[in-house]
Design an enzyme around this catalytic site. Structure first.
Site, PDB file in Angstrom:
ATOM      1  CG  ASP A 217     -15.938  -2.658  26.063  1.00 10.57           C
ATOM      2  OD1 ASP A 217     -14.995  -2.305  25.327  1.00 10.57           O
ATOM      3  OD2 ASP A 217     -16.532  -1.880  26.832  1.00 10.57           O
TER       4      ASP A 217
ATOM      5  CG  ASP B 165     -32.076 -10.358  44.172  1.00 15.00           C
ATOM      6  OD1 ASP B 165     -32.676 -11.053  45.023  1.00 15.00           O
ATOM      7  OD2 ASP B 165     -32.645  -9.524  43.447  1.00 15.00           O
TER       8      ASP B 165
ATOM      9  CB  THR C 122     -16.887   0.649  33.365  1.00 17.25           C
ATOM     10  OG1 THR C 122     -16.143  -0.376  32.690  1.00 17.25           O
ATOM     11  CG2 THR C 122     -15.928   1.694  33.886  1.00 17.25           C
TER      12      THR C 122
ATOM     13  CB  SER D 257     -19.358  -3.701  39.625  1.00 16.01           C
ATOM     14  OG  SER D 257     -19.158  -3.015  40.830  1.00 16.01           O
ATOM     15  CG  LEU D 258     -21.346   2.020  36.647  1.00 17.40           C
ATOM     16  CD1 LEU D 258     -20.774   2.863  37.770  1.00 17.40           C
ATOM     17  CD2 LEU D 258     -20.833   2.529  35.300  1.00 17.40           C
ATOM     18  CB  SER D 259     -25.600  -2.139  36.163  1.00 19.79           C
ATOM     19  OG  SER D 259     -25.146  -1.815  34.881  1.00 19.79           O
TER      20      SER D 259
END
Length: 521
Positions: A209, A328, A339, A342-344
């Site tokens: 990716d 933060d 994915t 943002s997902l984390s």
């Protein structure tokens, strides 16, 4: 260059899109002056000169009845666009809710058909992007280039300039092995790509990716279709297997393909200069200077950087204050980027074709500050508050990090330059999140028969066989015939019943009438 199938004479709508984005001088026109789709079609039927079949955009079999308000051909689509934007004028008022709803529905149907349209590629200039730090991928690149020179004599292959003179790549050996007399291997760098907008017809990436994101960073305007082979640690964007490139590439190069027009975000960084007093009005005026502009595929990240203090960021939507983020940092992500970071940070998974923007806080000070999805039509602005205790730092797809002083801000809106990726199959996104994230994967209920005594194990086996006999014939797929009302459903049931009875009678006649069948309706 790649072109839309059956629409080689289609006029470019780039100018229309650009004029729509220029809203500073927009003039309101009443919606009542715009015609509905029914009016457009009525005029098209009355015209003696019909549209040329070569520019028909949507095939006849793809069209439903008049009442469904589908756009029939490219002329209807062009007329729809002209209504929405006439000479730079924008529709900001409507006298007829019916016409407004009809136009909005027509635009949605147009968008749906555009996403389902297949592209016919005419590849002459093909660019290959390889993770050149990996020595094994250089040899795979060599193998791919040699195959292209042998099987695609009309294609000129461009590889990264760092491979020029490389012993591992060995361009001269490739020419010799492929018996190619023409110099069809050329080299590219970032400057070459920037100076040749619209030059390449297709891109092939060998990596993960991150390699795809690198392509987005160097193509800041128009992007040709991107075919990604999964040779990295993650594969949300790379859905083709390199082992099958000899089977997949001929299908892609010789047939029409479907691409995912992945939305990108256009981010502009403005540096706010110290305010000055206007001598005429006595007001304080500050000049905001554009210092950076980027098209991003994944996300814009604004965080506190090395500062020990949390960020204080004002978030605006269409010039209205939405919230003040004390956290933060904050992530503004595309559906493709949903994915990633943002997902984390707790953001949602978003299907790539959904036109929306994810706003995800990073470790917010208030637990009630949850991620939110905003429409892609909204113009977003993130400003470092004047009351902030420290500066902030912004990164664009994890690159080009820049410091934001108090008063500086970044505007975010949907980009006019989409990022098209070649679709391997219709469920590739669901399969990618299932493969990479184990999405909704759960362990099945285990059997506890091993805990039974021998006597009860034998009884269990006997009961299980009886249960299997009871459900015999329940296996196999069922074709569902969908009815829109009760009468239609009853008619379909009667038709299937009569067909079944006729089949059984024919079977009895074929057996000489020996068998007797009872018919039950």
């Amino acid at each position: 260059m790649g072109s839309l199938s059956n629409s080689s004479n289609m006029d470019s709508i780039d100018d229309t899109l650009e004029s729509e984005r220029s809203s500073s001088n927009s003039v309101s026109i009443p919606m009542s002056q715009c015609r509905s789709l029914q009016d457009i079609r009525r005029d098209n039927r009355e015209n003696t000169v019909k549209s040329d079949s070569s520019i028909r955009f949507f095939p006849d079999q793809h069209v439903l009845d008049e009442g469904n308000e589908r756009i029939r051909n490219i002329n209807d689509a062009k007329e729809m666009i002209k209504q929405l934007n006439i000479g730079g004028k924008r529709l900001t008022s409507a006298k007829s809710q019916l016409k407004l709803s009809s136009t909005a529905y027509g635009v949605r149907m147009l968008s749906k058909d555009i996403f389902n349209t297949k592209v016919e590629l005419q590849v002459e200039n093909l660019l290959i992007v390889t993770k050149s730090q990996d020595r094994s991928l250089v040899y795979l690149t060599r193998e791919l280039v040699e195959w292209l020179l042998i099987n695609s004599p009309d294609i000129t292959v461009y590889v990264e300039k760092i491979l020029q003179g490389s012993e591992q790549f060995g361009a001269e050996d490739i020419y010799k092995d492929s018996r190619c007399k023409e110099q069809r291997i050329k080299y590219w760098d970032k400057e070459f790509v920037a100076q040749h907008d619209g030059f390449f017809d297709m891109i092939i990436t060998l990596g993960g990716d991150g390699t795809v994101l690198f392509v987005s960073s160097i193509f800041q305007r128009h992007v040709p279709p991107v075919l990604s082979f999964s040779l990295g640690s993650l594969g949300f964007l790379a859905n083709y297997q390199f082992e099958r490139f000899r089977e997949d590439l001929p299908k892609i190069l010789d047939n029409k393909i479907k691409t995912n027009l992945r939305m990108r975000l256009e981010c502009k960084v403005y540096r706010c200069h110290p305010p000055m007093v206007d001598s005429r009005t006595g007001e304080k005026v500050a000049v905001a200077e554009l210092v950076m502009q980027r098209q991003i595929l994944n996300e814009l990240t604004i965080d506190r950087g090395p500062s020990p203090f949390i960020s204080n960021l004002e978030v605006y939507g269409d010039n209205s204050l939405l919230t003040v983020a004390q956290a933060d940092g904050i992530i503004i992500a595309t559906p493709t980027g949903s994915t990633a970071y943002s997902l984390s940070a707790g953001g949602p998974l978003v299907y790539p074709s959904v036109n929306a923007v994810c706003v995800t806080p990073i470790c917010p000070h208030t637990l009630s500050f949850r991620p939110i999805m905003l429409p892609d039509s909204m113009n977003i602005k993130i400003r470092v508050s004047q009351g902030s205790r420290a500066t902030a730092w912004a990164a664009f797809d994890g690159k080009d990090r820049i410091e934001l002083q108090k008063g500086d801000y970044i505007t975010v809106q949907s980009s006019p330059y989409a990022f098209p990726t070649v679709e391997s199959h219709s469920t590739e996104f669901i399969e990618s999140i299932s493969r990479s994230l184990n999405w909704n994967v759960r362990r099945e209920q285990k059997s506890f028969t091993h805990m039974l005594s021998r006597k009860n194990q034998e009884k269990y086996v006997t009961d299980k066989e009886g249960e299997d006999d009871l459900h015999e014939g329940d296996h196999g797929e069922v074709v569902v015939l969908q009815a829109e009302d009760k009468d239609q459903a009853q008619k379909m049931i009667e038709e299937r019943t009569l067909a079944e009875q006729k089949a059984e009678k024919d079977s009895v006649c074929a057996n000489g009438g020996a068998a007797k069948t009872n018919f039950t309706v």
